[in-house]
Design an enzyme around this catalytic site. Sequence first.
Site, PDB file in Angstrom:
ATOM      1  N   GLY A   1       0.818  -1.207   0.000  1.00 46.29           N
ATOM      2  CA  GLY A   1       0.000   0.000   0.000  1.00 46.29           C
ATOM      3  C   GLY A   1       0.847   1.250   0.000  1.00 46.29           C
ATOM      4  O   GLY A   1       0.590   2.180  -0.747  1.00 46.29           O
TER       5      GLY A   1
ATOM      6  N   ILE B   1      -0.340  -5.271   5.601  1.00 51.21           N
ATOM      7  CA  ILE B   1      -0.131  -4.863   4.208  1.00 51.21           C
ATOM      8  C   ILE B   1       1.127  -5.479   3.619  1.00 51.21           C
ATOM      9  O   ILE B   1       1.676  -4.981   2.636  1.00 51.21           O
ATOM     10  CB  ILE B   1      -0.094  -3.328   4.093  1.00 51.21           C
ATOM     11  CG1 ILE B   1       0.997  -2.732   4.989  1.00 51.21           C
ATOM     12  CG2 ILE B   1      -1.444  -2.749   4.472  1.00 51.21           C
ATOM     13  CD1 ILE B   1       1.137  -1.216   4.848  1.00 51.21           C
ATOM     14  N   GLY B   2       1.557  -6.563   4.248  1.00 47.13           N
ATOM     15  CA  GLY B   2       2.749  -7.250   3.775  1.00 47.13           C
ATOM     16  C   GLY B   2       3.967  -6.967   4.624  1.00 47.13           C
ATOM     17  O   GLY B   2       5.075  -7.393   4.295  1.00 47.13           O
TER      18      GLY B   2
ATOM     19  N   PRO C   1      12.953  -9.392  14.753  1.00 44.31           N
ATOM     20  CA  PRO C   1      14.108  -8.934  13.974  1.00 44.31           C
ATOM     21  C   PRO C   1      14.009  -9.250  12.488  1.00 44.31           C
ATOM     22  O   PRO C   1      14.484  -8.473  11.659  1.00 44.31           O
ATOM     23  CB  PRO C   1      15.278  -9.689  14.617  1.00 44.31           C
ATOM     24  CG  PRO C   1      14.811 -10.067  15.973  1.00 44.31           C
ATOM     25  CD  PRO C   1      13.330 -10.301  15.853  1.00 44.31           C
TER      26      PRO C   1
ATOM     27  N   THR D   1      11.197  -9.539  10.480  1.00 42.54           N
ATOM     28  CA  THR D   1      10.295  -8.647   9.747  1.00 42.54           C
ATOM     29  C   THR D   1      10.762  -7.191   9.841  1.00 42.54           C
ATOM     30  O   THR D   1      10.556  -6.412   8.907  1.00 42.54           O
ATOM     31  CB  THR D   1       8.861  -8.776  10.286  1.00 42.54           C
ATOM     32  OG1 THR D   1       8.853  -8.504  11.692  1.00 42.54           O
ATOM     33  CG2 THR D   1       8.317 -10.171  10.039  1.00 42.54           C
TER      34      THR D   1
ATOM     35  N   GLU E   1       8.837   3.398   8.087  1.00 41.19           N
ATOM     36  CA  GLU E   1       9.219   4.492   7.197  1.00 41.19           C
ATOM     37  C   GLU E   1      10.585   5.095   7.477  1.00 41.19           C
ATOM     38  O   GLU E   1      11.117   5.818   6.641  1.00 41.19           O
ATOM     39  CB  GLU E   1       8.127   5.574   7.263  1.00 41.19           C
ATOM     40  CG  GLU E   1       6.920   5.186   6.436  1.00 41.19           C
ATOM     41  CD  GLU E   1       5.619   5.813   6.913  1.00 41.19           C
ATOM     42  OE1 GLU E   1       5.294   5.653   8.102  1.00 41.19           O
ATOM     43  OE2 GLU E   1       4.934   6.457   6.104  1.00 41.19           O
TER      44      GLU E   1
END
Length: 693
Positions: free
Chosen positions: A235, A463-464, A586, A588, A659
């Site tokens: 997304g 969202i993955g 760790p 992901t 982010e």
Amino acid sequence: MSGRDGTRALGLPLARLEGADKVTGRAPYAYEHPLPDPLYLHPVTSTVARGRITSVDASAARGTDGVRLVLTHTTAERLADTEDREFAVLQSDRVAFHGQLVAAVVADTPETAREAAALVRVDYAVEPHDVVLTADHPGLYRPEDEDDPADTEQGDPDAELARAPVVVDRTYRTPMEHNNPMEPHTTVAVWDGDGGGLTLYDSTQGAHPVRETVAGVLGLDPARVRVVSPHVGGGFGSKGSAHAHNILAAMAARELPGRPVKFALTRPQMFSLAGHRTPTVQRVRLAAERDGRIRALVHDSVEHTSTVKEFTEGSAAVSRMMYAAPHRRTTQRLAPLDVPIPFWMRAPGEAPGMYALESAMDELAQACGIDPVELRLRNEPETDPRTGEPWSDRRLARCLREGAERFGWAGRDPAPGTRREGRWRVGTGVAAAVYPHLYNPGSAAEIGYDGDRYTVDIGAADIGTGSRTALTQIAAQALERPVEEVLLRLGDTDLPPATVAGGSSGTASWSAAVLAAAAAFREEHGADPRPGARARAAAPEDTVAPGRAVASFGAHFAEVRVDADTGEVRVPRMLGVFSVGRVVNPRTARSQFVGGMVMGMSMALHERSVLDPRFGHVVNADLAEYHVAVNADVGEVEAHWLEGEDPSAGPLGLRGVGEIGIVGTAAAIANAAHHATGVRVRDLPLTPDRFAG
């Protein structure tokens, strides 16, 4: 998973729990839910950027075999609430941007729908349009936001700019960019044939927020709308809200009750209907003493918004807090243009803003003759410059020092354009990163026990990024049970409410609800519950400690090679060190850091939407011409993080990781490209023509 117990579930590098389902095709994405007798929608979009529809001839489309419905602005239902003009779909004859929805065809097959949509003839009274952003656009205005003022000022920055012995005054530009998740924006809408409710199988970052929006626009009780979204194919912000396609699919399905209506945007349609990042023009001025200590920092940002709906990227906001400066000013101006509606895209605000600020810092380092890492260390603020509040866990200096050591920064020749290996000019660059810690209240969770395992329900989104796995680990830890005994369900409004997966806020916000539910379950049912026991609880209104400045930080290092003849830019090595509080998983987390760094590299080297000023549409609206970094573009990428917790961030001491990996990457690469060539490029992307010759 043997040997894993609930008391140490946090910190385990578990593989994604849904991974096997995804790679074997058992995880249904929005378009793939097995539904009987589906119909297919294909939209008709405007071919002008501004004007009025004078006529629509849909007779040929309606006469096509297999067509079930044609919707236009004269035949579509009147919507209940169109205060948000993005959702005023087919409500008038006005056209506000190229690619706007002006009609739709629903047919038995996708091929028929597409063919019939092409037969719909729309005539327009074309009006002059304006789609080009300039730094001195006559329509510039200051957006009003009581919670986040467009302008801030401390001290007398103009006097310092006039007095200081070293001044950097540069303008940086970033282009219009578009999110391109592998799964396009998709909605499958089903109205109950008995006059009941609406079900949307949607690709979204927030099932509950979509339900609230759609219900409001259609004038429905939210209880009559269900949104199902167990798996999402990316997304990056663009699916953080409902968009016009959700409303159009629901409108069409309402006309055809009992029949699922499938609507997946084509790749070109995503360039007008799913949001984008505005281009930015950012002037950064730094006034410093000769030792590099900043006396004044001024950051002025100009962006565009649409005439339909205001959206502020907020690129200058990062300069309000990143470095110490007794005199400071930031401004934000918008130009309303006849363009599609901008929206969130991969660290909105911070990504383009830090590109400009961190590029200017590199130029200041060069002007002062100071190592770029050392310059940043000299300008570390002791407290948050915005508020004077102490930092909860600002470890940027350690990120810079550890990153420099891991990268091998010591011994770097400070002179640009001095290192060459064969045909390649080689350079290295650094940039700092920051991303705010966001917590969204409003989530709840419910836990049940069936005698064998615990079921944890929360209407969150995955969202993955691995949120399903991380929340399972958090629930296991809270219940003090092995991970194998916990089943977490998400992505459905039939589950307790959850906030959007956006702004790196998901895990922090949802985990508070899971912890509250686990505590309530143990309080009500003890450590030995009976089968059928259940408990539900909501997250606290806030979990962030007051009086503390909470944010994530990072340091990026990049090696860049530029072909001396062709100007081709390659990035063989990137390294990032991040401070994000506690890391739940760790594996992901590293995946998110690395993914963010690759997105930042893509921003630096490739991504640019080319808007044709004559017609107002993006001409490179596909993945062949809008290049997003792929495996062949990516070299060695290392992501490291500082161990520790941030108690001020919440009960688990974690901050977002989604982010921070993006922010700063583009500046590190641009600074490295300058170091390699001596050519300072201040407009992204860094295409070969800027270095050739």
